[in-house]
Motif scaffolding. Structure first.
Motif, short mmCIF file in Angstrom:
data_model
loop_
_atom_site.label_atom_id
_atom_site.label_comp_id
_atom_site.label_asym_id
_atom_site.label_seq_id
_atom_site.Cartn_x
_atom_site.Cartn_y
_atom_site.Cartn_z
N THR A 79 -101.15 -8.34 102.88
CA THR A 79 -100.22 -7.28 102.51
C THR A 79 -98.79 -7.79 102.61
OG1 THR A 79 -101.74 -5.63 103.42
CG2 THR A 79 -99.50 -4.91 102.98
N ALA A 80 -98.08 -7.82 101.51
CA ALA A 80 -96.71 -8.31 101.52
C ALA A 80 -95.77 -7.26 102.08
CB ALA A 80 -96.28 -8.69 100.10
N GLY A 81 -94.72 -7.72 102.72
CA GLY A 81 -93.66 -6.83 103.16
C GLY A 81 -93.96 -6.06 104.42
N ILE A 82 -93.18 -5.03 104.67
CA ILE A 82 -93.23 -4.28 105.92
C ILE A 82 -94.59 -3.64 106.16
CG2 ILE A 82 -92.32 -2.18 107.01
CD1 ILE A 82 -89.57 -3.03 106.19
N ASP A 83 -95.29 -3.24 105.11
CA ASP A 83 -96.60 -2.62 105.29
C ASP A 83 -97.59 -3.59 105.94
OD1 ASP A 83 -95.70 -0.29 104.19
OD2 ASP A 83 -96.54 -0.67 102.20
N GLY A 84 -97.29 -4.89 105.86
CA GLY A 84 -98.17 -5.87 106.47
C GLY A 84 -97.72 -6.35 107.83
N TYR A 85 -96.62 -5.79 108.37
CA TYR A 85 -96.11 -6.24 109.66
C TYR A 85 -96.97 -5.70 110.81
CZ TYR A 85 -91.71 -7.56 107.33
OH TYR A 85 -90.76 -8.12 106.52
N THR A 86 -97.21 -6.54 111.78
CA THR A 86 -97.87 -6.14 113.02
C THR A 86 -97.08 -6.71 114.18
OG1 THR A 86 -99.29 -8.11 113.02
CG2 THR A 86 -100.16 -6.13 111.94
N ALA A 87 -97.32 -6.19 115.36
CA ALA A 87 -96.62 -6.70 116.53
C ALA A 87 -97.10 -8.11 116.87
CB ALA A 87 -96.83 -5.77 117.73
N PHE A 88 -96.19 -8.99 117.26
CA PHE A 88 -96.58 -10.32 117.72
C PHE A 88 -97.39 -10.19 119.01
CE2 PHE A 88 -92.99 -11.48 115.03
CZ PHE A 88 -93.41 -12.67 114.46
N ALA A 89 -98.40 -11.05 119.14
CA ALA A 89 -99.23 -11.02 120.34
C ALA A 89 -98.41 -11.39 121.57
CB ALA A 89 -100.40 -11.99 120.18
N GLU A 90 -97.51 -12.33 121.42
CA GLU A 90 -96.60 -12.70 122.50
C GLU A 90 -95.18 -12.43 122.03
OE1 GLU A 90 -97.20 -16.67 123.81
OE2 GLU A 90 -99.35 -16.40 124.17
#
Length: 593
Positions: A79-90
């Motif tokens: 998923t391109a862009g903000i819709d594909g953002y998730t929190a970094f594990a660290e």
């Protein structure tokens, strides 16, 4: 992506073959709120993407990982862009540079109690497990600030500047890393597509490698946000009903102001501090300008001592000094003192960027309640005394040039790309540009935002409506037509309204551009080692030589100018101009059109 870039850059310096001949010059179409993409930019982007792809990996799987496909890495490859953002594990630390302009009355940078930095952390950083740190960069000593951070191995994640030569120097010094345009397109599709639409992709590479990301600059072919205020009440008192439009009128008005006892040295003046942009001589050039001279001497980053337009400019300054128009102690006057001198009624004019709330203008009217000010409107009449035509410098056809630090880790660069895309989203950009309704802005009758001029509460914005935070994506607030934008940005809460004249100034500047009087500086698609080596020395030397030339006897000016020009050339300027000329002749620069 991360390599020993200093070694790589030195190995390829001056060997690049990037075709820069299609870069826009002063005859290109101005940027506006919407632009169409071009075949040239798409092919350049495709070439850059292919090179970057082959350099990183030839496999589809690795390309997917570079685009953010690793689990819990902040983005989703599908998923391109903000819709594909998730929190970094660290947690990832993202360091963003912000200009520290040394102005009082605005929120401090990077102190932890800046409401706008807190808003960014809450709405962006916390959501994606990113700690956003804001790094102050001294506006008057940009290179020094970044060099100190580099030496301390503490560069911000991105490096930003308006001047192409500074970015080229950072490439040469190994401070920037290349990046994968396909990865950027995946993480920041809105930002990427805008670069395509504005035909900016061709500016993103140097020596055939992709280094730069370009912010938007609406209406780049004008400087409508920078205005000069004049004491119209003084002019009226000495018989003028308009701001002097020619050299002859100016000298006459200044003498009459002196004779009337209104100001001993109405022209004021301030010290030359040895920074880029000193003594811009665009109004003293011949048009059309010889193209080789334009490439050699036309860049404003290093003053062109030895070029005829610079001599004309300094001859005018020498005359002003010897007539007493300039304060004879100008070389001791810093920027804040120059501002105070205008507020205190000692000088005839003062220049600054427009904003809804200008503290010094408020102070001026408190000190001079009966004063009458006007803003200067771009002239369209030639002045043949020393200048040639009322020309000025066009901005680059982009805003901030942004590069990624060679000291940054992969996840930090990814977080920076996410931040740039996030700030580009309309809802986030609006809050940063306009603030909170009723505190920072209200809606006018056209349902467009309009800044509150006298707000001084906890939510007070930073310099020029938080510009140094959102310039990572765009250079000006964009709401409605150009007239709407000027109405929103013009100073508020003052005894006089300058809006109509600022609007007229914009339209006159467009006409000046159409006449060919608004050149864009030459840009080079290769490093210029002489610039990196000599610029600091030349800026310091110019300040010294300039004072000598301004303060000398007029009869000695010509001879002293030739001596100064030779000293300047020997100190490195000749090497700079010859290297620029060679790059121009090799096809590694933009062209006038």
């Amino acid at each position: 992506m991360k390599k020993n870039y200093l070694q790589k850059v030195l190995a390829v310096a001056l060997a690049g073959t990037m075709a820069m001949g299609t870069l826009t010059g002063c005859g290109s179409e101005p940027a506006s709120n919407s632009s169409e993409g071009s075949t040239g930019s798409e092919s350049t982007e495709q070439s850059s993407a292919e090179e970057s792809s082959s350099e990183e990996s030839s496999s589809e799987e690795n390309s997917s990982e570079e685009a953010g496909g690793e689990e819990n890495s902040g983005t989703d490859a599908g998923t391109a862009g903000i819709d594909g953002y998730t929190a970094f594990a660290e947690n990832v630390t993202l360091k963003i540079p912000v200009y520290d302009r040394g102005q009082e009355g605005v929120p401090a940078i990077g102190t932890g109690d800046n409401v706008w930095e807190g808003w960014i952390q809450e709405n962006f950083g916390d959501k994606y497990n990113i700690t956003v740190e804001f790094v102050p960069i001294t506006r008057t000593a940009v290179l020094e600030s970044y060099n100190l951070l580099a030496a301390d191995q503490n560069l911000p994640t991105i490096l930003m500047e308006y001047d192409y030569p500074k970015l080229a120097q950072w490439v040469a010094d190994g401070m920037l890393t290349t990046y994968d345009m396909e990865q950027f397109k995946q993480i920041a599709p809105t930002y990427y597509q805008r670069m395509v639409d504005l035909d900016q992709i061709k500016y993103t590479t140097m020596n055939d490698e992709t280094y730069f990301v370009l912010a938007e600059r609406p209406y780049y072919n004008t400087n409508y946000t920078f205005m000069t205020w004049y004491r119209m009440d003084w002019l009226e008192e000495v018989g003028y009903d308009h701001v002097p439009a020619t050299r002859e009128e100016y000298l006459d008005a200044m003498k009459k102001i002196q004779d009337a006892g209104l100001a001993a040295h109405p022209g004021g003046g301030a010290m030359t501090t040895g920074t880029a942009g000193v003594d811009q001589n665009y109004a003293f050039r011949e048009y059309p300008t010889n193209e080789e001279e334009w490439a050699m001497y036309g860049d404003y980053a290093i003053p062109s001592l030895g070029w005829e337009p610079n001599k004309r400019l300094l001859k005018e300054q020498n005359e002003n000094y010897n007539l007493g128009i300039t304060n004879p102690e100008y070389y001791t006057i810093d920027a804040e003192t120059a501002k105070a001198n205008f507020i205190n009624g000692e000088t005839y004019q003062y220049s600054d960027y427009i904003a809804a709330d200008i503290a010094w203008l408020t102070s001026f009217y408190q000190t001079n309640p009966d004063a009458h000010l006007v803003v200067g409107v771009q002239s369209l009449e030639a002045d043949t005394a020393y200048g040639t035509v009322p020309a000025f410098r066009s901005n680059n056809p982009f805003g901030m040039m942004i590069g990624f630090s060679s000291q940054a880790a992969e996840d930090e660069i990814k977080a920076a790309m996410m931040y740039m895309e996030w700030m580009t989203q309309e809802e986030n950009l609006f809050v940063m540009q306009w603030g909170y309704e009723n505190d920072n802005f209200t809606y006018n009758d056209s349902n467009l935002p309009e800044s509150v001029g006298d707000y001084a509460g906890d939510n007070k914005q930073g310099f020029s409506n938080n510009k140094d935070y959102w310039c990572v994506t765009i250079e000006a607030r964009n709401a409605g037509t150009i007239e709407d934008m000027i109405k929103a940005a013009s100073p508020k809460g003052l005894p006089e309204d300058f809006t109509d004249d600022i609007i007229q100034n914009y339209y006159n500047q467009v006409q000046a551009w159409e006449k060919g009087w608004v050149p864009t500086d030459c840009m080079f698609a290769t490093e210029l080692p002489s610039v990196a080596e000599y610029q600091g020395t030349l800026l310091t030397l110019y300040a010294e030589l300039r004072d000598q030339l301004v303060m000398c006897d007029p009869e000695e000016f010509d001879a002293k100018y030739e001596e100064a020009a030779q000293r300047y050339a020997d100190a490195g300027y000749e090497a700079v101009t010859q290297e620029r000329l060679q790059a121009y002749q090799d096809g590694l620069s933009s062209r006038q059109e």
